[in-house]
Design a protein around this motif. Structure first.
Motif, mmCIF file in Angstrom:
data_model
loop_
_atom_site.group_PDB
_atom_site.id
_atom_site.type_symbol
_atom_site.label_atom_id
_atom_site.label_comp_id
_atom_site.label_asym_id
_atom_site.label_seq_id
_atom_site.Cartn_x
_atom_site.Cartn_y
_atom_site.Cartn_z
ATOM 1 N N PHE A 98 6.469 -8.891 11.599
ATOM 2 C CA PHE A 98 7.131 -8.199 10.493
ATOM 3 C C PHE A 98 8.553 -8.733 10.305
ATOM 4 C CE2 PHE A 98 4.268 -4.500 11.846
ATOM 5 C CZ PHE A 98 3.300 -4.815 10.917
ATOM 6 N N ALA A 99 9.252 -8.948 11.413
ATOM 7 C CA ALA A 99 10.627 -9.451 11.337
ATOM 8 C C ALA A 99 10.660 -10.868 10.765
ATOM 9 C CB ALA A 99 11.282 -9.425 12.715
ATOM 10 N N ALA A 100 9.676 -11.692 11.120
ATOM 11 C CA ALA A 100 9.645 -13.060 10.608
ATOM 12 C C ALA A 100 9.510 -13.085 9.090
ATOM 13 C CB ALA A 100 8.491 -13.827 11.250
ATOM 14 N N ILE A 101 8.758 -12.151 8.545
ATOM 15 C CA ILE A 101 8.621 -12.057 7.084
ATOM 16 C C ILE A 101 9.899 -11.481 6.485
ATOM 17 C CG2 ILE A 101 7.361 -10.913 5.206
ATOM 18 C CD1 ILE A 101 4.897 -10.983 7.054
ATOM 19 N N ARG A 102 10.350 -10.382 7.057
ATOM 20 C CA ARG A 102 11.537 -9.694 6.550
ATOM 21 C C ARG A 102 12.764 -10.597 6.589
ATOM 22 N NH1 ARG A 102 12.148 -6.290 10.645
ATOM 23 N NH2 ARG A 102 10.315 -5.098 9.970
ATOM 24 N N VAL A 108 9.733 -14.113 0.258
ATOM 25 C CA VAL A 108 8.305 -14.014 0.560
ATOM 26 C C VAL A 108 7.670 -13.069 -0.451
ATOM 27 C CG1 VAL A 108 6.553 -13.367 2.258
ATOM 28 C CG2 VAL A 108 8.697 -14.441 3.011
ATOM 29 N N ILE A 109 6.599 -13.536 -1.086
ATOM 30 C CA ILE A 109 5.856 -12.752 -2.070
ATOM 31 C C ILE A 109 4.504 -12.393 -1.476
ATOM 32 C CG2 ILE A 109 4.801 -12.762 -4.370
ATOM 33 C CD1 ILE A 109 6.785 -15.076 -5.060
ATOM 34 N N ALA A 110 4.142 -11.117 -1.472
ATOM 35 C CA ALA A 110 2.806 -10.689 -1.062
ATOM 36 C C ALA A 110 1.946 -10.537 -2.309
ATOM 37 C CB ALA A 110 2.864 -9.379 -0.296
ATOM 38 N N ALA A 111 0.825 -11.259 -2.351
ATOM 39 C CA ALA A 111 -0.135 -11.153 -3.454
ATOM 40 C C ALA A 111 -1.360 -10.430 -2.910
ATOM 41 C CB ALA A 111 -0.505 -12.533 -3.981
ATOM 42 N N VAL A 112 -1.553 -9.177 -3.335
ATOM 43 C CA VAL A 112 -2.509 -8.273 -2.697
ATOM 44 C C VAL A 112 -3.684 -7.970 -3.620
ATOM 45 C CG1 VAL A 112 -2.808 -5.999 -1.643
ATOM 46 C CG2 VAL A 112 -0.618 -7.214 -1.404
ATOM 47 N N ARG A 113 -4.880 -8.127 -3.079
ATOM 48 C CA ARG A 113 -6.086 -7.684 -3.782
ATOM 49 C C ARG A 113 -6.961 -6.943 -2.786
ATOM 50 N NH1 ARG A 113 -6.679 -13.102 -4.594
ATOM 51 N NH2 ARG A 113 -7.044 -12.825 -6.821
ATOM 52 N N GLY A 114 -7.806 -6.055 -3.292
ATOM 53 C CA GLY A 114 -8.733 -5.344 -2.431
ATOM 54 C C GLY A 114 -8.042 -4.478 -1.397
ATOM 55 N N ILE A 115 -8.585 -4.486 -0.185
ATOM 56 C CA ILE A 115 -8.086 -3.629 0.890
ATOM 57 C C ILE A 115 -6.772 -4.152 1.452
ATOM 58 C CG2 ILE A 115 -8.551 -2.916 3.273
ATOM 59 C CD1 ILE A 115 -11.491 -2.668 2.502
ATOM 60 N N CYS A 116 -5.813 -3.245 1.605
ATOM 61 C CA CYS A 116 -4.517 -3.552 2.219
ATOM 62 C C CYS A 116 -4.165 -2.363 3.107
ATOM 63 C CB CYS A 116 -3.464 -3.791 1.144
ATOM 64 S SG CYS A 116 -1.844 -4.284 1.789
ATOM 65 N N TYR A 117 -4.679 -2.374 4.325
ATOM 66 C CA TYR A 117 -4.573 -1.225 5.220
ATOM 67 C C TYR A 117 -3.734 -1.544 6.461
ATOM 68 C CZ TYR A 117 -8.353 1.369 2.816
ATOM 69 O OH TYR A 117 -9.110 2.049 1.908
ATOM 70 N N GLY A 118 -3.158 -0.510 7.038
ATOM 71 C CA GLY A 118 -2.514 -0.604 8.344
ATOM 72 C C GLY A 118 -1.533 -1.743 8.449
ATOM 73 N N GLY A 119 -1.790 -2.629 9.428
ATOM 74 C CA GLY A 119 -0.908 -3.770 9.619
ATOM 75 C C GLY A 119 -0.852 -4.689 8.419
ATOM 76 N N ALA A 126 6.814 -5.784 4.375
ATOM 77 C CA ALA A 126 7.922 -6.591 4.892
ATOM 78 C C ALA A 126 8.343 -7.686 3.917
ATOM 79 C CB ALA A 126 7.527 -7.212 6.233
ATOM 80 N N ALA A 127 7.501 -7.976 2.932
ATOM 81 C CA ALA A 127 7.792 -9.039 1.974
ATOM 82 C C ALA A 127 8.890 -8.620 1.001
ATOM 83 C CB ALA A 127 6.516 -9.425 1.214
ATOM 84 N N ASP A 128 9.436 -9.594 0.310
ATOM 85 C CA ASP A 128 10.506 -9.329 -0.658
ATOM 86 C C ASP A 128 9.971 -8.822 -1.987
ATOM 87 O OD1 ASP A 128 12.971 -10.461 0.757
ATOM 88 O OD2 ASP A 128 11.574 -12.127 0.889
ATOM 89 N N LEU A 129 8.865 -9.397 -2.428
ATOM 90 C CA LEU A 129 8.249 -9.036 -3.697
ATOM 91 C C LEU A 129 6.759 -8.837 -3.470
ATOM 92 C CD1 LEU A 129 10.020 -11.686 -5.943
ATOM 93 C CD2 LEU A 129 10.320 -9.217 -6.160
ATOM 94 N N ARG A 130 6.179 -7.913 -4.227
ATOM 95 C CA ARG A 130 4.756 -7.619 -4.051
ATOM 96 C C ARG A 130 4.079 -7.512 -5.412
ATOM 97 N NH1 ARG A 130 7.741 -5.101 -0.139
ATOM 98 N NH2 ARG A 130 8.474 -3.605 -1.698
ATOM 99 N N LEU A 131 2.987 -8.275 -5.559
ATOM 100 C CA LEU A 131 2.119 -8.182 -6.720
ATOM 101 C C LEU A 131 0.756 -7.721 -6.222
ATOM 102 C CD1 LEU A 131 2.743 -11.737 -8.275
ATOM 103 C CD2 LEU A 131 4.164 -9.706 -8.541
ATOM 104 N N ALA A 132 0.007 -7.062 -7.075
ATOM 105 C CA ALA A 132 -1.333 -6.623 -6.670
ATOM 106 C C ALA A 132 -2.284 -6.679 -7.840
ATOM 107 C CB ALA A 132 -1.297 -5.212 -6.092
ATOM 108 N N SER A 133 -3.554 -6.845 -7.528
ATOM 109 C CA SER A 133 -4.593 -6.718 -8.539
ATOM 110 C C SER A 133 -4.903 -5.240 -8.723
ATOM 111 C CB SER A 133 -5.844 -7.494 -8.128
ATOM 112 O OG SER A 133 -6.357 -6.998 -6.916
#
Length: 267
Positions: A98-102, A108-119, A126-133
């Motif tokens: 988490f610290a390495a991303i932060r 760092v951009i997280a591109a999220v689709r489907g399941i995004c659970y827990g860790g 921890a990412a700077d920007l987040r996009l999702a489907s």
């Protein structure tokens, strides 16, 4: 030229082209669950992308085009997280990731689709920007499993979700839809599933075209403000001041005067 490298026996893949890095959680047969080896490898992959491959921005996503990540691989818990002593070792690896991303020197951009659970949710947080489907679903099911989420990573949920929604996610373990997280500000954009990769690519390429020193100074200043860290703020101020002596600042001024796009070198 496109560069690539694999980590954790291929479960983490890294690619870089024209300053845009891609980090893939490539365990699709288990919904991209993160194994202990993957937790250990992600900081190395980020380092390789930034230092060796020259990435100016990193997109973090899941392999297989179905899910971002189901979180930590629960099948390993019997041995690797069986009691407090082993859990401390396991969670130290999580925290480093988490610290390495932060703390990555580049956005760092997280591109999220489907399941995004827990860790997996934690990686995105921890990412700077987040996009999702539009089909993305988020949850922190720790309370339903009888365990606690790593305490130092809670900051990312509070930072991204806000105090109330972070409490709701952690206390209930209930799923949250992408539309809810867009309204809360956790997500900067929600797209159709077929458009996510392109939208993330366009955003990453736009960032990669900008001056690296400027991006680094801005990221440090943002972290300093969010964390109330005076040392980080001073470091951001020093890097910010150095931009005025940089070749990139001269290039930016010249490009503006010549009405052309600047080509930044990172110096």
């Amino acid at each position: 030229m496109k560069q690539s490298h694999s980590f954790a026996t291929g479960l983490i893949k890294a690619f870089c082209e024209a300053g845009t890095g891609l980090l893939v959680l490539d365990n699709p047969q288990r919904k991209n669950a993160v194994t202990a080896a993957m937790w250990r490898a992600i900081p190395d992959a980020i380092h390789w992308l930034h230092v060796d491959a020259g990435a100016r921005v990193i997109v973090l996503t899941g392999g297989g085009h179905a899910d971002f990540s189901a979180g930590a691989d629960i099948s390993e818990f019997t041995e690797l997280r069986k009691d407090a002593a082993t859990a401390r070792i396991y969670e130290a690896s999580n925290s480093r990731t988490f610290a390495a991303i932060r703390e990555a020197p580049v956005p760092v951009i997280a591109a999220v689709r489907g399941i995004c659970y827990g860790g997996g949710f934690g990686l995105a947080a921890a990412a700077d920007l987040r996009l999702a489907s539009s089909d993305a679903v988020f949850a922190v099911p720790a309370a339903r499993l009888g365990l606690a989420y790593p305490a130092d990573a809670i900051q990312d949920f509070v930072r991204g979700l806000g105090s109330q929604l972070a409490r709701r996610a952690l206390f209930t373990g209930a799923a949250l839809k992408a539309s809810e997280l867009l309204a809360s500000g956790f997500l900067s954009d929600v797209t159709g599933p077929e458009d996510l990769d392109q939208r993330a690519q366009v955003l990453a390429d736009t960032i990669a075209a900008n001056a690296p020193l400027s991006l680094r100074a801005s990221k440090l200043a943002l972290r300093a403000v969010e964390q109330g860290d005076d040392d980080l703020l001073r470091e951001a101020e020093i890097i910010g001041a150095s931009t005025f002596e940089s070749a990139d600042y001269r290039e930016g001024r010249n490009a503006f005067a010549e009405r052309r796009r600047p080509v930044f070198s990172g110096r």
